[in-house]
Each structure stands twice: as structure tokens, then as C-alpha cells.
Design a protein around this motif. Structure first.
Motif, PDB file in Angstrom:
ATOM      1  N   ASN A 109      48.814  60.164  94.570  1.00 51.18           N
ATOM      2  CA  ASN A 109      47.508  59.654  94.965  1.00 51.18           C
ATOM      3  C   ASN A 109      47.689  58.402  95.827  1.00 51.18           C
ATOM      4  N   ARG A 110      47.233  57.242  95.378  1.00 52.22           N
ATOM      5  CA  ARG A 110      47.342  56.023  96.181  1.00 52.22           C
ATOM      6  C   ARG A 110      48.513  55.144  95.765  1.00 52.22           C
ATOM      7  N   VAL A 111      49.260  55.572  94.769  1.00 49.11           N
ATOM      8  CA  VAL A 111      50.330  54.741  94.217  1.00 49.11           C
ATOM      9  C   VAL A 111      51.683  55.182  94.772  1.00 49.11           C
ATOM     10  N   THR A 112      52.465  54.211  95.237  1.00 50.57           N
ATOM     11  CA  THR A 112      53.829  54.468  95.694  1.00 50.57           C
ATOM     12  C   THR A 112      54.792  54.220  94.546  1.00 50.57           C
ATOM     13  N   GLN A 113      55.656  55.183  94.287  1.00 52.37           N
ATOM     14  CA  GLN A 113      56.650  55.067  93.228  1.00 52.37           C
ATOM     15  C   GLN A 113      58.040  55.136  93.848  1.00 52.37           C
ATOM     16  N   LYS A 114      58.916  54.232  93.421  1.00 54.77           N
ATOM     17  CA  LYS A 114      60.296  54.242  93.908  1.00 54.77           C
ATOM     18  C   LYS A 114      61.252  54.232  92.723  1.00 54.77           C
ATOM     19  N   ARG A 115      62.289  55.038  92.858  1.00 57.61           N
ATOM     20  CA  ARG A 115      63.395  55.020  91.893  1.00 57.61           C
ATOM     21  C   ARG A 115      64.678  55.049  92.690  1.00 57.61           C
ATOM     22  N   ARG A 116      65.613  54.206  92.315  1.00 56.63           N
ATOM     23  CA  ARG A 116      66.877  54.222  93.048  1.00 56.63           C
ATOM     24  C   ARG A 116      68.024  53.663  92.234  1.00 56.63           C
ATOM     25  N   VAL A 117      69.228  54.057  92.671  1.00 50.26           N
ATOM     26  CA  VAL A 117      70.461  53.625  92.035  1.00 50.26           C
ATOM     27  C   VAL A 117      71.402  53.103  93.111  1.00 50.26           C
ATOM     28  N   ALA A 118      72.081  51.997  92.803  1.00 52.44           N
ATOM     29  CA  ALA A 118      73.070  51.435  93.717  1.00 52.44           C
ATOM     30  C   ALA A 118      74.413  52.133  93.509  1.00 52.44           C
ATOM     31  N   LEU A 119      75.050  52.512  94.640  1.00 48.21           N
ATOM     32  CA  LEU A 119      76.343  53.185  94.607  1.00 48.21           C
ATOM     33  C   LEU A 119      77.197  52.684  95.765  1.00 48.21           C
ATOM     34  N   PRO A 120      78.524  52.780  95.646  1.00 52.47           N
ATOM     35  CA  PRO A 120      79.359  52.582  96.833  1.00 52.47           C
ATOM     36  C   PRO A 120      79.001  53.638  97.877  1.00 52.47           C
ATOM     37  N   TYR A 121      79.064  53.270  99.144  1.00 52.59           N
ATOM     38  CA  TYR A 121      78.642  54.176 100.216  1.00 52.59           C
ATOM     39  C   TYR A 121      79.376  55.510 100.177  1.00 52.59           C
ATOM     40  N   ALA A 122      80.668  55.483  99.877  1.00 54.47           N
ATOM     41  CA  ALA A 122      81.431  56.732  99.821  1.00 54.47           C
ATOM     42  C   ALA A 122      80.867  57.665  98.752  1.00 54.47           C
ATOM     43  N   GLN A 123      80.486  57.127  97.599  1.00 59.40           N
ATOM     44  CA  GLN A 123      79.922  57.960  96.544  1.00 59.40           C
ATOM     45  C   GLN A 123      78.532  58.465  96.904  1.00 59.40           C
ATOM     46  N   ALA A 124      77.746  57.621  97.584  1.00 62.88           N
ATOM     47  CA  ALA A 124      76.405  58.039  97.999  1.00 62.88           C
ATOM     48  C   ALA A 124      76.484  59.235  98.941  1.00 62.88           C
ATOM     49  N   ARG A 125      77.431  59.211  99.869  1.00 63.07           N
ATOM     50  CA  ARG A 125      77.585  60.325 100.812  1.00 63.07           C
ATOM     51  C   ARG A 125      78.200  61.546 100.121  1.00 63.07           C
ATOM     52  N   GLU A 126      79.075  61.298  99.165  1.00 60.12           N
ATOM     53  CA  GLU A 126      79.642  62.417  98.396  1.00 60.12           C
ATOM     54  C   GLU A 126      78.514  63.169  97.688  1.00 60.12           C
TER      55      GLU A 126
END
Length: 262
Positions: A109-126
Motif C-alpha cells: 500500500n503506502r508503506v515502504t518496507q526494507k530488509r537487508r543483510v550486510a555481506l562481503p561483495y564476493a559473497q553477495a555476488r555468489e
């Protein structure tokens, strides 16, 4: 916890962070930026990362072959989402061990929801490019399931210089950002790649966002009205997709004036 710490909690290299908030976007001509900056500085605290003209924000967006997430935004679906890898700072300094964020941003609806996790870039691309579960963590499992089920792949990258202000006292939880020189590219998605970017929003315009946990304070909406700032439905992701011809120009696309190579 101070307002500045709250404003940056999502950037800390820790496990899952999530929040819900309301967001309002405006376009601001560059000649009005100093006026808005002065008004904000009188009422809000400068984001501690916003010294010396702000900081870079770079994002690689993932979508389906037929741009499902793009069309969900264009059609204004009440529930829509997108997946991205985001880096704060100088993209040329990004290496395999650099902390980035894997993020699902969704609108209910009108609400923005964000969820995220920090990772080393190599793991994020993996995880996002090679579809390997790098850690047994529920959010990462959800990301992998989304990528494999929808066959997501990188579609575009955006980058811009951000100035940010955070609320204090009665305005705790408020965050205002001004994004300048909004650029993008449609290939070479490694953050540090020696690739050309082009402006996807005219250089004479900045995107301003008011972000609040509950409601935007009246003094801020009154300020926007005094400065003749009009609410716009603009998406940096959609703007970049359209700028590179991946989809037809929508009614929300900004006129292609004052664009130049950067």
C-alpha cells in the motif's frame, strides 16, 4: 540511541535489519538546492556520512527477463518489490571483501518496507549472480528462493551523490535525502568496473525524499509547498531501465533534456 545512529543502523555490518516507513519524493532544480539545504540544516542534524558534499550510493538491480519488478512499479501495484545489491561510498574502492548490502525493498500500500543483510561483495555476488547459498540464514534463503524461482538477473546499475539529514527531538525517525547527479549503466555490473555511466536524470535536477516512520511533519510539507516542490512518482531504477531502452518511456519518465555523458 541518537537519531544519527538510528539513521545509519541499516548500514552497519551486522545481521538482518528491517524497517517500515513512509516516503515522499520530489524533484528539485539545482538552483534551489542551497535554499533547501539551509532550511534543513536549521531544523535537522546532518548525516555523519554527509561531510564534504555527501557520499556515493551505488545499486545493482535484479529483475526478470520480462522486467516484472519494473512493470509492477509502472502499474502501481499495491504490493511490489525489488532486489538489489547496494554499496555506500566510492565504487572504485570496492573489492571482494568490501561490505555491501543485499536488500529486498517492497511496497505494501503506502508503506515502504526494507530488509537487508550486510555481506562481503564476493559473497553477495555468489548469492545473487551464481545462486549459491553462502550462509544458512533465513533472509538469504528467501533471497535465493526469489532469484531462482523468478530467474532474476542484473538489469541496471544506478549511482548518485547523496546528502542526508536526520531528525532530532520531536522529529526523531525523520530522514531527508537529496540525491544529485543520478547516473546509470546497463552492463558491466561489477561496482568497480572501469565502465562508462551516463546521467539518467537531467543534471539540473535532484531527487529529494522525505522519509518518516509515521508521518512527515507539517513544517516540512509546508516548506515543500513554499518552495513549489511537487510530489513526483519517479523511480531511479525505472528511469535507468527506460534511459537505456530496456522498456518504452512511461508517463513517469523525465524529459530527456540536459543529459550528458559522465
Amino acid at each position: 540511541m541518537t537519531s544519527d545512529v538510528v539513521g545509519h543502523a541499516l548500514r552497519a555490518p551486522s545481521r538482518l535489519h528491517s524497517f517500515n516507513r513512509y516516503e515522499i519524493k520530489y524533484l528539485l532544480p539545482s538552483e534551489q538546492v542551497p535554499e533547501l539545504r539551509a532550511e534543513l540544516a536549521a531544523r535537522l542534524d546532518a548525516d555523519s556520512y554527509s561531510t564534504d558534499g555527501g557520499y556515493g550510493v551505488w545499486s545493482t538491480y535484479y529483475d526478470t527477463r520480462d522486467l516484472r519488478f519494473y512493470w509492477e512499479k509502472i502499474e502501481g501495484l499495491r504490493f511490489r518489490r525489488k532486489l538489489r545489491i547496494r554499496h555506500y561510498g566510492d565504487r572504485f574502492s570496492v573489492g571482494d571483501d568490501t561490505t555491501v548490502h543485499v536488500e529486498i525493498k517492497q511496497r505494501v500500500n503506502r508503506v515502504t518496507q526494507k530488509r537487508r543483510v550486510a555481506l562481503p561483495y564476493a559473497q553477495a555476488r555468489e548469492l545473487c549472480d551464481r545462486r549459491v547459498l553462502v550462509e544458512a540464514e533465513p533472509f538469504l534463503e528467501e533471497v535465493l528462493e526469489l532469484i531462482t524461482r523468478l530467474d532474476l538477473r542484473p538489469v541496471t546499475m544506478t549511482g548518485y551523490q547523496r546528502e542526508a539529514y536526520v531528525g532530532r527531538d520531536a522529529d526523531l525517525g525523520l530522514r531527508v535525502t537529496m540525491d544529485h547527479r543520478i547516473r546509470g549503466r546497463d552492463r558491466d555490473f561489477d561496482f568497480a568496473a572501469d565502465a562508462d555511466n551516463r546521467l539518467v536524470v537531467p543534471a539540473r535536477l535532484s531527487v529529494v525524499e522525505f522519509k518518516a516512520n509515521d508521518r512527515v511533519p507539517y513544517w516540512l510539507t509546508d516548506l515543500a509547498a513554499r518552495m513549489n516542490m511537487s510530489v513526483v512518482r519517479v523511480s531511479k531504477y525505472c528511469q535507468s531501465v527506460e534511459a537505456f531502452g530496456r522498456a518504452p518511456r512511461s508517463i513517469f519518465h523525465l524529459p530527456d533534456t540536459d543529459f550528458s555523458e559522465v
